[in-house]
Enzyme design. Structure first.
Site, PDB file in Angstrom:
ATOM      1  N   CYS A  80     -14.611 -11.833 -15.714  1.00 59.64           N
ATOM      2  CA  CYS A  80     -13.907 -12.064 -16.884  1.00 59.64           C
ATOM      3  C   CYS A  80     -13.680 -13.422 -17.163  1.00 59.64           C
ATOM      4  CB  CYS A  80     -12.525 -11.053 -16.721  1.00 59.64           C
ATOM      5  SG  CYS A  80     -12.035 -10.861 -18.691  1.00 59.64           S
ATOM      6  N   TYR A  81     -12.430 -13.859 -17.151  1.00 61.24           N
ATOM      7  CA  TYR A  81     -12.017 -15.147 -17.386  1.00 61.24           C
ATOM      8  C   TYR A  81     -12.813 -15.856 -16.509  1.00 61.24           C
ATOM      9  CZ  TYR A  81      -9.561 -19.740 -18.389  1.00 61.24           C
ATOM     10  OH  TYR A  81      -9.375 -21.204 -18.694  1.00 61.24           O
ATOM     11  N   ASP A 225       9.256  -3.272   7.283  1.00 64.10           N
ATOM     12  CA  ASP A 225       8.894  -4.361   7.707  1.00 64.10           C
ATOM     13  C   ASP A 225       9.409  -5.053   8.783  1.00 64.10           C
ATOM     14  OD1 ASP A 225       7.661  -3.536   5.262  1.00 64.10           O
ATOM     15  OD2 ASP A 225       8.707  -5.172   3.957  1.00 64.10           O
ATOM     16  N   LYS A 365       2.154  -3.483   1.688  1.00 72.92           N
ATOM     17  CA  LYS A 365       3.058  -2.548   2.290  1.00 72.92           C
ATOM     18  C   LYS A 365       2.220  -1.258   2.931  1.00 72.92           C
ATOM     19  CE  LYS A 365       7.402  -1.009   2.254  1.00 72.92           C
ATOM     20  NZ  LYS A 365       8.491  -1.871   2.624  1.00 72.92           N
TER      21      LYS A 365
END
Ligand code: XMP
Length: 509
Positions: A80-81, A225, A365
């Site tokens: 894209c960009y 975590d 996660k």
């Protein structure tokens, strides 16, 4: 280790690009376009992807190609960009399309390009652009097209540069995975190097090398975590790790026992435990303003942590369970906007003069959950719901007391039991009970009551930044409500929160 780096131009899909590469078994991460790429190991970078972005390359202020990418002499894929930036860099022309393309668009593919090998000639892709390449730079040829976009892709075989106007990383692009796989394995020639077992082995070696015979302190909250982080570091350095669990008295029912039991009996890891609940409850007494509660909890946590750290000799490292998304969301890992500044033990390392150890900072996660399972943590532990640092203090509206903590804990247990019994626990992202600061009149056994109200909150979300309230079936709600008013003292009303985020937030305070 072979790596594919993704240069970040700010697209909301840039994380997805990294994920798709990782899911194909190759290590990848996002890197800011302004970064000095000369610090990267040339032998490890096997390919470069340029992400999409919200800018127009014709705007003088928009980000340009960092010429350092060509020093690696590896294949490049612009998306894209990224395609427009490459076209402009090599002298092509980029213009605003009169008709914008957004959503699912049919594209004709030319299979003679290595990038498009095996791709169906006509297939749907996800487009999201207003600018488009109207003149190819010298040496490039078009490799696919849509009705509105003559050059939906281009390549320069000699330079090994490829580009696509659409997003192969978005699932709506039917052949997206095949295209990315072609880029990785056929064009860059990387080998699959990323399995969780390899990762653990490498990380354990790395931690050993970094820490040597020094000592590491790790604050564990009982969340996924920090717990996974503890197990991983323990695997590397054993008793040189000092996990410290501070109980602020605002935990869920039986949480401290669950955490301590998991570490001691299931994982064989000694945890240093500090019950500081009396201190937190003393400081929170009479405090009703939500931000004040949060600040008190945050400050006391740091104070107790410092105090306890002093008692442990010769600690040189502070470990944290920081994830890759924490870094990106805090605006430090890329060009995407700051979404939420994560407030784990962020301020501690500098103040305490510890060296920082963050072994999970390249993981997402779900990868951490997978890691936790591999390292032997229980499924129930690994799949626990997010729980805010200030704990139950922000699930009790108004001042926090021991009596109110008991009420909200008991109601929360009932909610969890009934949701699990109904088999809805896997369907709902987060659910919990909140004690409102409202008393209402009720009647129980012919007597008047003037008791509290419990609110039930259940939401679905991907990252907690937005959320949709979950429609718990009425029969399940009825059961929850009936059990709460019957089994939890001082509660005579249960209400159900049916707002989404925004405009509401997930927690009440
Ligand atoms: P809100 O209430 O902001 O919550 O919509 C979004 C998600 O973040 C969790 N949350 C926190 N997590 N410290 C945390 O670690 C906090 O102070 C905190 N506040 C909210 C919340 O449970 C939800 O999943």
């Amino acid at each position: 280790m072979d790596k594919i780096i993704v240069i970040d131009y700010g697209s909301q899909y840039n994380q997805l690009l990294v994920r798709r590469v990782r899911d194909l078994g190759v290590y990848s991460y996002l890197i800011d376009n302004k970064n000095d790429l000369s610090t990267l190991d040339k032998n490890e970078v096997k390919g470069i992807i340029l992400s999409g972005g919200p800018n127009s390359i014709n705007d003088a202020k928009s980000p340009r190609i960092n010429p350092q990418i060509f020093n690696f002499n590896v294949p490049i894929l612009g998306v894209c960009y990224g395609m427009q930036a490459l076209a402009s860099y090599f002298g092509g022309k980029v213009e605003e399309n009169v008709v914008k393309e957004y959503g699912n668009i049919e594209v004709n593919f030319d299979n003679s390009s290595n990038l498009l090998e095996g791709v169906n000639n006509l297939s749907q892709v996800f487009m999201s652009h207003s600018d488009t390449v109207t003149n190819l730079p010298d040496g490039f040829r078009g490799i696919c097209s849509s009705q509105q976009c003559k050059f939906a892709g281009m390549e320069n075989r000699e330079k090994n540069i490829f580009a696509l106007q659409f997003h192969p990383e978005v699932r709506d692009t039917v052949e997206g995975e095949r295209i990315i796989s072609n880029f990785l394995f056929k064009i860059c020639g990387v080998s699959k190097n990323r399995s969780i077992d390899n990762w653990i082995e490498d990380k354990v070696k790395e931690i050993k090398q970094i820490v040597r015979n020094e000592k590491v302190l790790l604050g564990i909250s009982g969340g996924v975590d920090s717990s996974v982080c503890a197990v991983l570091i323990h695997k590397a350095i054993g008793d040189q790790l000092y996990p410290l669990f501070i109980n602020h008295g605002l935990l869920r029912e039986n949480e401290e026992n669950l955490v301590l039991d998991s570490f001691k009996n299931k994982l064989g890891i000694k945890v240093y435990y500090k019950d500081a609940s009396h201190l937190f409850l003393k400081e929170l007494k009479g405090v009703t303003v939500p931000e004040k509660k949060r600040k008190i909890v945050g400050k006391l946590f740091v104070d107790v942590f410092k105090e306890e750290a002093k008692k442990l000799d010769d600690i040189s490292f502070l470990a944290q369970g920081t994830l890759y998304t924490d870094i990106v969301e805090s605006g430090k890992g890329g060009n995407s906007k700051v979404i939420k500044s994560h407030h784990n033990v962020g301020g501690l390392p500098k103040e305490l003069g510890f060296k920082l150890l963050e072994p999970l900072n390249e993981l997402y996660k779900d990868e951490v959950r997978e890691l936790g399972r591999k390292l032997g943590l229980d499924e129930a532990f690994v799949s626990r719901q997010p729980f805010p640092g200030p704990g139950l203090s922000i699930r009790i509206i108004g001042s926090v007391t021991k009596k109110k903590l008991k009420i909200v804990r008991k109601a929360d247990v009932i909610l969890h039991e009934e949701i699990e019994k109904a088999g809805l626990n896997k369907d709902i992202w987060q659910y919990f009970a909140v004690l409102l600061n409202t008393k209402t009149v009720g009647v129980m056994g012919d007597n008047r009551t003037y008791f509290y109200t419990i609110a039930i909150r259940a939401v679905n979300s991907i990252d907690g930044m937005t959320a949709k309230f979950y429609r718990i079936p009425f029969d399940v709600l009825e059961k929850i409500s009936s059990r709460i008013v019957n089994e939890v003292p001082f509660v005579n009303k249960v209400v159900y929160d049916i707002t989404s985020k925004p405009p509401s937030t997930i927690e009440f305070e």
